[in-house]
Enzyme design. Structure first.
Site, short mmCIF file in Angstrom:
data_model
loop_
_atom_site.label_atom_id
_atom_site.label_comp_id
_atom_site.label_asym_id
_atom_site.label_seq_id
_atom_site.Cartn_x
_atom_site.Cartn_y
_atom_site.Cartn_z
N GLU A 178 0.81 -1.22 0.00
CA GLU A 178 0.00 0.00 0.00
C GLU A 178 0.84 1.27 0.00
O GLU A 178 0.29 2.36 0.08
CB GLU A 178 -0.93 0.00 1.22
CG GLU A 178 -2.00 -1.08 1.19
CD GLU A 178 -3.15 -0.74 0.25
OE1 GLU A 178 -3.21 0.40 -0.24
OE2 GLU A 178 -3.99 -1.64 0.01
N ASP A 211 -13.56 2.25 23.27
CA ASP A 211 -14.65 1.62 24.02
C ASP A 211 -14.69 0.11 23.77
O ASP A 211 -14.37 -0.37 22.67
CB ASP A 211 -15.99 2.24 23.58
CG ASP A 211 -17.16 1.59 24.27
OD1 ASP A 211 -17.33 1.81 25.48
OD2 ASP A 211 -17.92 0.84 23.61
N GLY A 239 -12.69 -5.99 -5.06
CA GLY A 239 -14.00 -5.54 -4.61
C GLY A 239 -14.18 -4.05 -4.54
O GLY A 239 -15.17 -3.56 -3.99
N TRP A 268 -15.78 0.22 -1.35
CA TRP A 268 -15.44 -1.20 -1.28
C TRP A 268 -16.74 -1.96 -1.07
O TRP A 268 -17.38 -1.84 -0.03
CB TRP A 268 -14.47 -1.46 -0.13
CG TRP A 268 -14.13 -2.93 0.01
CD1 TRP A 268 -13.50 -3.72 -0.91
CD2 TRP A 268 -14.39 -3.75 1.14
NE1 TRP A 268 -13.36 -5.00 -0.42
CE2 TRP A 268 -13.90 -5.05 0.84
CE3 TRP A 268 -15.00 -3.54 2.38
CZ2 TRP A 268 -13.99 -6.12 1.73
CZ3 TRP A 268 -15.09 -4.61 3.27
CH2 TRP A 268 -14.59 -5.88 2.94
N ALA A 269 -17.14 -2.72 -2.06
CA ALA A 269 -18.38 -3.49 -2.01
C ALA A 269 -18.16 -4.81 -2.73
O ALA A 269 -18.61 -5.00 -3.87
CB ALA A 269 -19.53 -2.70 -2.64
N PRO A 270 -17.45 -5.74 -2.12
CA PRO A 270 -17.05 -6.98 -2.81
C PRO A 270 -18.22 -7.87 -3.21
O PRO A 270 -18.09 -8.67 -4.14
CB PRO A 270 -16.15 -7.68 -1.78
CG PRO A 270 -16.58 -7.13 -0.45
CD PRO A 270 -16.96 -5.72 -0.72
N LEU A 307 -9.20 -3.02 8.13
CA LEU A 307 -8.07 -2.29 8.71
C LEU A 307 -7.94 -0.91 8.07
O LEU A 307 -7.71 0.08 8.76
CB LEU A 307 -6.78 -3.09 8.52
CG LEU A 307 -6.64 -4.40 9.29
CD1 LEU A 307 -5.32 -5.08 8.94
CD2 LEU A 307 -6.75 -4.16 10.79
N ARG A 308 -8.09 -0.84 6.75
CA ARG A 308 -8.02 0.45 6.06
C ARG A 308 -9.10 1.40 6.60
O ARG A 308 -8.85 2.57 6.88
CB ARG A 308 -8.21 0.25 4.56
CG ARG A 308 -8.04 1.54 3.75
CD ARG A 308 -8.62 1.42 2.34
NE ARG A 308 -8.14 0.26 1.61
CZ ARG A 308 -7.00 0.21 0.93
NH1 ARG A 308 -6.21 1.26 0.89
NH2 ARG A 308 -6.66 -0.90 0.28
N LYS A 337 -27.01 8.91 -2.41
CA LYS A 337 -27.08 7.51 -1.99
C LYS A 337 -26.22 6.68 -2.94
O LYS A 337 -26.15 6.96 -4.14
CB LYS A 337 -28.52 6.97 -2.04
CG LYS A 337 -29.39 7.36 -0.84
CD LYS A 337 -28.97 6.63 0.41
CE LYS A 337 -29.77 7.07 1.64
NZ LYS A 337 -31.17 6.60 1.61
N GLU A 347 -10.53 0.90 27.49
CA GLU A 347 -11.58 0.51 28.43
C GLU A 347 -11.63 -1.02 28.46
O GLU A 347 -12.33 -1.64 27.68
CB GLU A 347 -12.94 1.08 28.01
CG GLU A 347 -14.01 0.88 29.08
CD GLU A 347 -15.39 0.55 28.52
OE1 GLU A 347 -16.37 0.71 29.25
OE2 GLU A 347 -15.47 0.12 27.36
#
Length: 591
Positions: A47, A341, A104, A75-77, A319-320, A127, A396
């Site tokens: 990356e 949290d 993706g 991102w929509a695999p 992670l990204r 949208k 926490e």
């Protein structure tokens, strides 16, 4: 950002020398660190570095170029096709298709209009339209949306493109890193006695001066990340990159943080990366039509008690998303750090459900530990410390995992502080179960000082849960119904009230003195009562329910002055005893 670290924790021997009982778990520390190292190395190699990887909030979602062009990326695999619809194209679901990329990802470029203005104007609704694998069209809010609003006549939130001609410009530098935190934990929406959801502006001009005057040097803000369900108090996040619009605009929040910085106040965000709301139409759930986008699929991806979705921390794009989220809050809004949290839920596959922690070290190592989640937390702390070393991170964690607040080089989690979560439980236990003459000072001191050597703790006498989710504050447990009838300006204090006020002061004093390296207090609730409500009752329709005391005393210099205050529900004038102010102002604690 070049990686210059070893494949094994270089300072692990120091940790094991400090606590020899951890020696049998040396291989666990090495395995965890190796996982962290390999993830970081892969990010560097594939990356272009962690710096670039965590800056993707500037490329994902909808972002505007200088020339007015719009670049969109998602991102929509699990999607068959992706489109952008909104006010700008008359809500035509097919006129602006995304181009499919590798892994993706989908992208779309919209050139500027003929007049040079952006094709997607500021303030227009959008949208992402997903064609699912079954052919169904799904209208979704981008996971990277910066601003979402809910109209009064609607249930769901709408995504609004936020790109004002002139964004708020920060005028004041962030305060220097504090050696000792005196934290005022707050919820912007209920930080007012008025019968409405309070605003960022109200907090800026009415609450921050009082916080400064009381001697706090840090504000910790909960319920900032957008959440559709107000009664979740911000812990069921629907839009991770959007500041809650209930209280105002993103620029209002930026101004609030800037003003806090002008007062020398550090500002922390209560960040929720342990789970996400199950909402799909205005949340992250089933964004691409599958249950595995961002989250574990099946039962593993659902928290049984919270009824929410659980992130797949081993997933590259998760992670990204999460690392970029942290980076955005620091760099766009100028937050000075985070309280993470629900760490316990992240650290263990059992999420702490039905599990007690006795302190046996075997409870913290083994197959029941979610090392992918722990690796994410190590990456987050590494990134924050490398790019913004002035920032603070707080864990926490109720389990007491060893080395969570030790440097990553030692094999630790990299947090700066952990909350001393046993202390408020101890005070509640004492008040509920013991008579005054049975209080054991040795046991109290032991609880207050029982913490891991060289791991910094934040002490607090009571948690926000006591005031928010049906329990009682310490003051209410000490004085209960007499707070309504025997604190009048027209009559002397009763023995119950007199005892309650004095014990209340002493509890906070000894907690602040012995409980940890820093101190936290929640919204000055201690001098009044809990938020007495069911979750449904605490909503936009009933935002005034049992509000905290007004923070604006007429004589702000006299922190212990008694002043009349009218309770919302009972309509009686009462004295509001001082809470923690004298402790904060009279104790000489180095900044």
């Amino acid at each position: 950002m070049a990686v210059a670290i070893s494949t094994q924790p270089p300072k692990l021997p120091q940790l094991l020398e400090r606590d020899p009982y951890l020696a049998p778990f040396k291989t666990d520390f090495e395995r965890r660190y190796s996982l962290f190292y390999n993830r970081l190395k892969n990010i560097e190699e594939n990356e272009g570095g962690l710096d670039k990887f965590s800056k993707c909030y500037k490329t994902f979602g909808v972002n505007q170029f200088v020339d007015g062009g719009i670049y969109c990326k998602e991102w929509a695999p699990g999607a068959e096709a992706v489109f952008l619809a909104g006010d700008f194209n008359g809500w035509n679901p097919f006129s602006h298709p995304y181009k499919k990329m590798e892994y993706g990802k989908w992208e779309l470029f919209i050139p500027p209009g003929q007049d040079g203005y952006p094709s997607v104007p500021h303030g227009s609704k959008l949208k992402v339209v997903i064609r699912a694998q079954n052919g169904e069209l799904l209208y979704r809010i981008s996971p990277w949306a910066r601003y979402v609003v809910r109209d009064e006549d609607k249930v769901n939130y709408d995504w609004v493109h936020w790109n004002p001609p002139q964004s708020y410009i920060h005028k004041h530098p962030s305060p220097k890193r504090l050696k000792s935190l005196r934290i005022y934990e707050s919820h912007v929406g209920i930080a007012s006695p008025e019968g409405k959801v309070a605003s960022y502006k109200n907090f800026t001009y009415n609450v921050l001066p009082r916080i400064k005057d009381l001697g706090y040097n840090c504000v910790q803000l909960m319920a900032i990340m957008e959440h559709a369900y107000y009664a979740s108090f911000g812990y069921q996040v629907t839009s991770f990159f959007a500041a809650s619009s209930r209280y105002g605009t993103p620029d209002d929040l930026k101004e609030m943080i800037d003003v806090a910085h002008s007062m020398g106040i550090t500002v922390l965000l209560d960040v929720v990366h342990s789970h996400a709301s199950k909402n799909s139409e205005d949340g992250l759930n089933k964004f691409d039509g599958t249950d595995s986008c961002f989250f574990h699929s099946g039962p593993k991806g659902t928290h049984q008690l919270w009824d929410s979705r659980l992130f797949d921390y081993a997933n590259w794009e998760v992670l990204r998303f999460l690392l970029s989220n942290l980076r955005m809050w620091i760099e766009d809004y100028r937050f000075d750090g985070f309280r993470f949290d629900g760490i316990t839920s992240m650290l263990y596959h059992h999420h702490g459900i039905g599990t007690g922690f006795s302190g046996d070290y075997n409870e913290y190592f083994g197959l029941h530990v979610d090392e992918d989640a722990l690796c994410y937390l190590m990456l987050a702390n590494y990134m924050i410390n490398f790019l913004h070393p002035e920032c603070i991170t707080i864990a926490e964690d109720v389990s007491g995992m060893p080395a969570l607040c030790r440097p990553i080089a030692e094999g630790g989690g990299g947090f700066d502080y952990r909350l001393a979560m046993a202390i408020p439980d101890k005070w509640i236990q004492i008040i509920k179960e013991l008579k005054d003459e049975d209080w054991n000072m040795g046991n109290i001191v032991y609880t207050l000082t029982n913490r891991r050597y060289e791991e910094k703790y934040i002490a607090y006498a009571e948690s926000h849960d006591q005031a928010l989710v049906g329990d009682k504050t310490l003051a209410f447990r000490l004085m209960d119904a007499e707070m309504y009838t025997n604190m009048s300006v027209l009559s002397p204090l009763t023995p119950v009230i007199d005892r309650g006020i004095q014990l209340h002061k002493m509890i906070r004093l000894i907690t602040h003195a012995l409980g940890g390296e820093s101190y936290l207090n929640f919204m000055e609730y201690g001098g009044h009562q809990r938020l007495d409500h069911s979750a449904e009752y605490f909503s936009e329709e009933y935002p005034h329910n049992d509000r905290p005391n007004s923070l604006m005393q007429s004589n702000s210099q006299t922190t212990f002055s008694q002043h009349p205050r009218r309770c919302h529900r009972h309509h009686i004038e009462v004295y509001i005893p001082s809470r923690v102010a004298i402790v904060l102002q009279n104790m000489d604690i180095s900044k």
